[in-house]
Design a protein around this motif. Structure first.
Motif, PDB file in Angstrom:
ATOM      1  N   UNK A  43     -36.365  -6.504 -23.431  1.00 63.02           N
ATOM      2  CA  UNK A  43     -36.045  -5.231 -24.134  1.00 63.02           C
ATOM      3  C   UNK A  43     -37.551  -4.717 -24.189  1.00 63.02           C
ATOM      4  N   UNK A  44     -37.885  -3.365 -24.335  1.00 65.68           N
ATOM      5  CA  UNK A  44     -39.140  -2.964 -24.484  1.00 65.68           C
ATOM      6  C   UNK A  44     -39.746  -3.447 -23.456  1.00 65.68           C
ATOM      7  N   UNK A  45     -39.400  -3.255 -21.964  1.00 70.24           N
ATOM      8  CA  UNK A  45     -39.989  -3.824 -21.013  1.00 70.24           C
ATOM      9  C   UNK A  45     -40.384  -2.776 -19.598  1.00 70.24           C
ATOM     10  N   UNK A  46     -41.219  -3.099 -18.923  1.00 69.89           N
ATOM     11  CA  UNK A  46     -41.356  -2.190 -17.598  1.00 69.89           C
ATOM     12  C   UNK A  46     -40.120  -2.380 -16.887  1.00 69.89           C
ATOM     13  N   UNK A  47     -40.032  -1.455 -16.024  1.00 63.68           N
ATOM     14  CA  UNK A  47     -38.893  -1.577 -15.156  1.00 63.68           C
ATOM     15  C   UNK A  47     -39.408  -1.473 -13.523  1.00 63.68           C
ATOM     16  N   UNK A  48     -38.506  -2.490 -12.717  1.00 63.34           N
ATOM     17  CA  UNK A  48     -39.168  -2.542 -11.511  1.00 63.34           C
ATOM     18  C   UNK A  48     -38.181  -2.047 -10.291  1.00 63.34           C
ATOM     19  N   UNK A  49     -38.528  -1.892  -9.106  1.00 64.47           N
ATOM     20  CA  UNK A  49     -37.781  -1.290  -8.063  1.00 64.47           C
ATOM     21  C   UNK A  49     -37.754  -2.107  -6.718  1.00 64.47           C
ATOM     22  N   UNK A  50     -36.923  -1.998  -5.691  1.00 62.75           N
ATOM     23  CA  UNK A  50     -36.901  -2.766  -4.816  1.00 62.75           C
ATOM     24  C   UNK A  50     -38.360  -2.135  -3.886  1.00 62.75           C
ATOM     25  N   UNK A 102     -28.373  -3.727 -15.667  1.00 62.07           N
ATOM     26  CA  UNK A 102     -28.416  -3.591 -14.019  1.00 62.07           C
ATOM     27  C   UNK A 102     -27.257  -2.932 -13.638  1.00 62.07           C
ATOM     28  N   UNK A 103     -27.711  -2.154 -12.654  1.00 62.01           N
ATOM     29  CA  UNK A 103     -26.719  -1.281 -11.985  1.00 62.01           C
ATOM     30  C   UNK A 103     -26.491   0.007 -12.322  1.00 62.01           C
ATOM     31  N   UNK A 104     -27.182   0.314 -13.461  1.00 56.17           N
ATOM     32  CA  UNK A 104     -27.222   1.771 -14.186  1.00 56.17           C
ATOM     33  C   UNK A 104     -28.437   2.475 -13.441  1.00 56.17           C
ATOM     34  N   UNK A 105     -28.142   3.726 -13.188  1.00 58.29           N
ATOM     35  CA  UNK A 105     -29.179   4.532 -12.625  1.00 58.29           C
ATOM     36  C   UNK A 105     -30.080   5.168 -13.961  1.00 58.29           C
ATOM     37  N   UNK A 147     -34.359  -2.122 -10.105  1.00 59.09           N
ATOM     38  CA  UNK A 147     -33.888  -3.440  -9.420  1.00 59.09           C
ATOM     39  C   UNK A 147     -34.105  -4.255 -10.589  1.00 59.09           C
ATOM     40  N   UNK A 148     -34.637  -4.391 -11.374  1.00 55.31           N
ATOM     41  CA  UNK A 148     -34.825  -5.139 -12.549  1.00 55.31           C
ATOM     42  C   UNK A 148     -36.052  -4.864 -13.434  1.00 55.31           C
TER      43      UNK A 148
END
Ligand code: FDA
Length: 406
Positions: free
Chosen positions: A191-198, A261-264, A341-342
């Motif tokens: 939580x409170x974390x940067x999000x990454x993408x493919x 995960x899986x939510x836009x 992605x995560x």
């Protein structure tokens, strides 16, 4: 055999404060931590200035499977109480943004304050010290085997925090101990974390790395315990930061605690503006190029890169830009939908969501409903604050509730 009234495992925010409070009520308290350095998470918090509370902290600022659990402790030890303590210790502080209070000088002042409070009560601290075993003693209390010898106490407080930042001492000790003594867990999440993408999805956005801007961000909400809008979405108005691997900044850290995960995600990069109306008006009135027009609303680097990503020619004079292109541009900026992605994981997460299930704890005292004389406080419990000083306020409040009950 070393005997104490209470042993607190974990000398972070919650453990230090609980030990101090309990000792000042006359209890003989032992505080144990396995890390070589004291309270590293406080030291690195708030960019080294420790956002030690939020003036407006209330139950609505926390996530939990039981959104009501934090209510009692937060009411009994409020941000005003902690502010009074900080003032008593003559620590200068300031409000940065939305009620967030930071030390003027250094987070170390909060650590020193907590140490002085522990000293005032005569807390014994063993650090570094490893706890090898925890068992029931013959008298019904607790018996610990540590690398400084055996210890017995009728009351045991687990304040070992969450899983983020393992290199400064985070461990799953509290979660394992809880399970071993019959407690349910809510699955831990970053939580409170940067999000990454493919990598392939993100490649067009890499040139934007380093750009920050205020946005509105939203995602679908989990079932309980959060800021909801009528539509069932969660949204925040905060700053966004583009990185080489994805998105960060307060907006993304806030939404990451709710994201699954899986939510836009949906982003509006120009909140409070009707971009299509502005562009259509500019088409009538302005002779500027599309790129310059957009650059006057965003930074020029963002505008140029965004137009390239959209396949739009920024050198077109405004009167010549087809309405359909203006519509495409406005939608792409004001309803940008993207699928993370995560996350950047435990090394970058500021807190752990989930933890010891509150169903098995008393909200009045943090005592286990399954094991007499066992308590869980702070981040190890399934109570997670928003970004902005709320997580420390939970550490103080849960520690206080527990200390009153020991
Ligand atoms: P905390 O992590 O403080 O303490 C746990 C202690 O237990 C540690 O000292 C650890 O060494 C010890 N321990 C673990 N396993 C053990 C074992 N097996 N045996 C013995 N000891 C053990 N929050 C906020 O409100 N404002 C802010 O500004 C920030 N900033 C921030 C920045 C960064 C980079 C991070 C990672 C986190 C924050 N936070 C924050 C979150 C905040 O730091 C966190 O929520 C609290 O420190 C939680 O307090 P606890 O006492 O529960 O755990």
């Amino acid at each position: 055999m070393n005997r104490f009234d209470a042993v607190v495992i974990g000398a972070g925010a919650a453990g230090l404060f609980c030990a101090a409070q309990a000792s000042q009520r006359g209890l003989k308290v032992l505080l144990i931590d396995h890390a070589a350095k004291l309270a590293e998470k406080i030291r690195i918090s708030g960019g080294g200035r420790c956002n030690f509370t939020n003036r407006d902290a209330g139950p609505a600022n926390f996530l939990s499977d039981n959104p009501h659990f934090a209510r009692s402790a937060l009411a009994r030890y409020s941000s005003a109480d902690f502010i009074a303590l900080v003032q008593k210790h003559r620590i200068a502080f300031h409000e940065k943004h939305k009620g967030q209070l930071f030390c003027d000088d250094s987070a170390d002042q909060i650590i020193q304050m907590l140490l002085r409070e522990c000293e005032a009560g005569g807390v014994t601290r063993w650090q570094p010290c490893t706890v090898n075993e925890v068992d029931r003693a013959d008298d019904g209390g607790w018996q610990l085997q540590t690398d400084r010898g055996p210890v017995q106490a009728p009351q045991l407080v687990i304040a070992t925090g969450g899983l983020p930042v393992p290199k400064i001492g985070a461990s799953d000790f509290g979660l394992r101990l809880a399970e071993r003594f019959g407690h349910r867990l809510v699955a831990p999440r970053h939580a409170l974390v940067p999000l990454t993408f493919a990598a392939a999805d993100w490649a067009p956005f890499v040139p934007l790395a380093g750009i920050a801007l205020p946005v509105e961000i939203r995602c679908g909400a989990p079932a309980v315990g959060k800021k909801t809008r009528g539509s069932g979405e969660v949204s925040f108005h905060e700053d966004l930061l583009f990185t080489h691997r994805g998105l960060s900044g307060p907006a993304v850290l806030q939404i990451s605690s709710f994201w699954r995960p899986g939510q836009p995600l949906r982003l509006n990069l120009l909140p409070g503006v009707d971009l299509l109306a502005l562009l259509l008006k500019a088409k009538q009135q302005s002779r500027r190029q599309l790129g310059n027009e957009l650059g006057s609303l965003l930074t020029q680097r963002l505008a140029d890169t965004w137009l390239a990503i959209q396949g739009l020619d920024g050198s077109q004079a405004m009167p010549q830009v087809p309405d359909a292109q203006l519509r495409q541009l406005a939608t792409s900026l004001q309803d940008w939908q993207l699928m993370p992605a995560g996350t950047e994981g435990w090394h970058k997460a500021e807190v752990m969501a989930g933890g010891v299930d509150t169903k098995d704890l008393s909200s009045q005292t943090m005592a286990s409903k399954r094991q007499p004389g066992l308590y869980f406080i702070g981040e190890v419990v399934d109570v997670t604050g928003w970004l902005g000083g709320y997580n420390f306020q939970w550490a103080w409040a849960s520690a206080f509730a527990c200390a009153e009950a020991l």
